[in-house]
Design an enzyme around this catalytic site. Structure first.
Site, PDB file in Angstrom:
ATOM      1  N   HIS A 153      14.979  -1.685   0.267  1.00 35.65           N
ATOM      2  CA  HIS A 153      14.292  -0.118   0.128  1.00 35.65           C
ATOM      3  C   HIS A 153      15.274   0.945   1.060  1.00 35.65           C
ATOM      4  O   HIS A 153      15.085   1.881   1.052  1.00 35.65           O
ATOM      5  CB  HIS A 153      13.073  -0.325   0.808  1.00 35.65           C
ATOM      6  CG  HIS A 153      11.910  -0.807   0.059  1.00 35.65           C
ATOM      7  ND1 HIS A 153      11.792  -0.521  -1.308  1.00 35.65           N
ATOM      8  CD2 HIS A 153      10.784  -1.556   0.203  1.00 35.65           C
ATOM      9  CE1 HIS A 153      10.653  -1.082  -1.933  1.00 35.65           C
ATOM     10  NE2 HIS A 153      10.140  -1.668  -1.004  1.00 35.65           N
ATOM     11  N   THR A 187       8.848  -0.528  -8.266  1.00 34.26           N
ATOM     12  CA  THR A 187       9.621  -1.886  -7.870  1.00 34.26           C
ATOM     13  C   THR A 187       9.166  -3.217  -8.524  1.00 34.26           C
ATOM     14  O   THR A 187      10.302  -3.938  -9.009  1.00 34.26           O
ATOM     15  CB  THR A 187       9.532  -2.086  -6.282  1.00 34.26           C
ATOM     16  OG1 THR A 187       9.663  -0.800  -5.595  1.00 34.26           O
ATOM     17  CG2 THR A 187      10.475  -2.836  -5.608  1.00 34.26           C
ATOM     18  N   SER A 201       0.406   7.001  -5.210  1.00 31.25           N
ATOM     19  CA  SER A 201       0.372   5.658  -5.217  1.00 31.25           C
ATOM     20  C   SER A 201       0.496   5.045  -4.068  1.00 31.25           C
ATOM     21  O   SER A 201      -0.249   4.321  -3.590  1.00 31.25           O
ATOM     22  CB  SER A 201       1.656   5.221  -6.082  1.00 31.25           C
ATOM     23  OG  SER A 201       1.767   4.003  -6.244  1.00 31.25           O
TER      24      SER A 201
HETATM   25  P1  A3P Z   1       0.097   3.467  -9.060  1.00 32.81           P
HETATM   26  O1  A3P Z   1      -0.355   3.203  -7.885  1.00 32.81           O
HETATM   27  O2  A3P Z   1       0.453   5.124  -9.723  1.00 32.81           O
HETATM   28  O3  A3P Z   1      -0.840   2.973 -10.193  1.00 32.81           O
HETATM   29  P2  A3P Z   1       5.812  -0.546  -6.356  1.00 32.81           P
HETATM   30  O4  A3P Z   1       5.964  -1.603  -7.398  1.00 32.81           O
HETATM   31  O5  A3P Z   1       7.369  -0.158  -6.310  1.00 32.81           O
HETATM   32  O6  A3P Z   1       4.980  -0.694  -5.354  1.00 32.81           O
HETATM   33  O7  A3P Z   1       5.054   0.693  -7.334  1.00 32.81           O
HETATM   34  C1  A3P Z   1       3.792   0.578  -7.698  1.00 32.81           C
HETATM   35  C2  A3P Z   1       3.353   1.473  -8.917  1.00 32.81           C
HETATM   36  O8  A3P Z   1       3.916   0.865 -10.013  1.00 32.81           O
HETATM   37  C3  A3P Z   1       1.825   1.485  -8.848  1.00 32.81           C
HETATM   38  O9  A3P Z   1       1.647   2.838  -9.488  1.00 32.81           O
HETATM   39  C4  A3P Z   1       1.627   0.513 -10.158  1.00 32.81           C
HETATM   40  O10 A3P Z   1       0.363   0.675 -10.688  1.00 32.81           O
HETATM   41  C5  A3P Z   1       2.689   0.854 -10.937  1.00 32.81           C
HETATM   42  N1  A3P Z   1       3.207  -0.352 -11.838  1.00 32.81           N
HETATM   43  C6  A3P Z   1       3.085  -1.722 -11.307  1.00 32.81           C
HETATM   44  N2  A3P Z   1       3.497  -2.446 -12.405  1.00 32.81           N
HETATM   45  C7  A3P Z   1       3.754  -1.704 -13.393  1.00 32.81           C
HETATM   46  C8  A3P Z   1       4.320  -2.115 -14.731  1.00 32.81           C
HETATM   47  N3  A3P Z   1       4.358  -3.087 -15.294  1.00 32.81           N
HETATM   48  N4  A3P Z   1       4.459  -0.774 -15.658  1.00 32.81           N
HETATM   49  C9  A3P Z   1       4.198   0.339 -14.708  1.00 32.81           C
HETATM   50  N5  A3P Z   1       3.766   0.652 -13.983  1.00 32.81           N
HETATM   51  C10 A3P Z   1       3.517  -0.443 -12.914  1.00 32.81           C
END
Ligand code: A3P
Length: 319
Positions: free
Chosen positions: A128, A63, A158
């Site tokens: 969501h 997200t 995650s």
């Molecule tokens: P991990 O916990 O596997 O590292 P959300 O934003 O929906 O909460 O998702 C969080 C997940 O996206 C986390 O995964 C986070 O590290 C990863 N994430 C956040 N920013 C990102 C980016 N710019 N590129 C790739 N993954 C990213």
């Protein structure tokens, strides 16, 4: 509220989510009880504009990344100097507000409509909520919806990390017997805004039937080929890159600005917190794919395979 107590919204509080907060079943999906009222307001009061852009996702599927990309793409002619870009000083969740958790949770004027701040056009929002529970106005308008999906096992891992530090100062409790218990619930569909499969399949089906309405993106695809995906995203939201832009380096610059390493190192994401709930740095744990192999046992994955093969049978999805 105690487990299984019925609320006056025909929802039931039944579970404690990852030891962090209660979740209740409402219209077939699991949501925090404190967000029920705002969710209902969003469902009944939201008036979509045709040029609104909505990012839909399950939590922990990318997200923050997609919010950053959409914001940067749409506003690329407004903020030319990336060293002064709003993403440098504001977390993506402050720039693209979540409708049920932020916009409709912040109504203070006694009305049912949020006092929408003077949001620039196009309005960028996130949700969501599963497709089947979105407000009618959102479905019948020309509003475009971008959906991001992530491998369920990585999504679970995650979440496992994130919700164990959800409240500020909460210590992660990564005990293997607990992970198995929570993974069992995930497989049963008890997952924040899940069941996972209903969420994913709902948006996926709509994207197939109505490709101008819903763009279905995969986190793994974005990792593998960011340029192709960012171009597709820009086109879908109505801000395609011109030939000139394609020849220049703006696409690469946007990808770099919104990359995991870049966002993670921004001061706002290193030291800020999200309205007192969690530290922004918790949003940038590891990034990438396949971390589930470090946390889930063979027997857990076998159980997952048996259950999810059935759930996704005939859908074209394989994990
Ligand atoms: P991990 O916990 O596997 O590292 P959300 O934003 O929906 O909460 O998702 C969080 C997940 O996206 C986390 O995964 C986070 O590290 C990863 N994430 C956040 N920013 C990102 C980016 N710019 N590129 C790739 N993954 C990213």
């Amino acid at each position: 509220m105690k487990p299984s107590e019925t609320t006056n919204n025909n929802s039931k509080v039944e579970e404690v989510w990852m030891g962090a907060f209660p979740i209740c079943l409402y219209q077939g999906f699991w949501c925090p009880p404190n967000l029920l009222q705002p969710t209902i307001l969003f469902q009944t009061q939201f008036k979509a504009y045709d040029n609104d852009i909505i990012l839909a996702s399950l939590p922990k599927t990318g997200t923050t990344w997609l919010k950053s990309l959409i914001f940067a793409i749409v506003n690329r002619n407004k903020f030319l100097d990336f060293t002064q870009h709003p993403l440098q000083t504001q977390n993506a969740h402050e720039l693209v507000l979540q409708l049920e958790a932020k916009v409709y949770n912040n109504i203070t004027n006694g009305s049912t409509q949020p006092d929408f701040p003077k949001l620039p056009s196009p309005r960028l929002f996130a949700t969501h909520i599963p497709y089947f529970s979105l407000p009618k106005s959102l479905k019948t308008s020309k509003t475009r919806i971008v959906y991001v999906c992530r491998n369920p096992l990585d999504t679970f891992v995650s979440s496992w990390h994130f919700y164990h530090q959800f409240k500020l100062n909460m210590k992660p409790e990564l005990d293997h017997s607990m992970i198995e218990q929570h993974f069992g619930k995930f497989c049963e569909g008890k997952f924040l805004y899940g069941p996972y499969e209903d969420h994913v399949l709902g948006y996926s089906k709509e994207s197939i039937q109505n490709p101008d309405k819903v763009l279905f993106m995969e986190y793994e695809g974005l990792i593998e080929d960011p340029k192709a995906h960012v171009k597709k995203l820009a086109e879908f939201v109505g801000y395609p890159f011109s030939m000139e832009e394609e020849k220049g380096n703006i696409i690469d610059e946007i990808i770099k600005l919104c990359s995991f390493d870049s966002l993670k190192e921004m001061e706002v994401n290193k030291s800020g917190n999200f309205y007192g709930y969690f530290e922004n740095k918790a949003l940038f744990r590891k990034g990438g794919t396949g971390d589930w192999t470090n946390y889930l046992t063979l027997s857990m994955v076998k159980k997952f395979d048996e259950i999810f093969q059935l759930k996704f049978k005939g859908s074209g999805f394989s994990f």
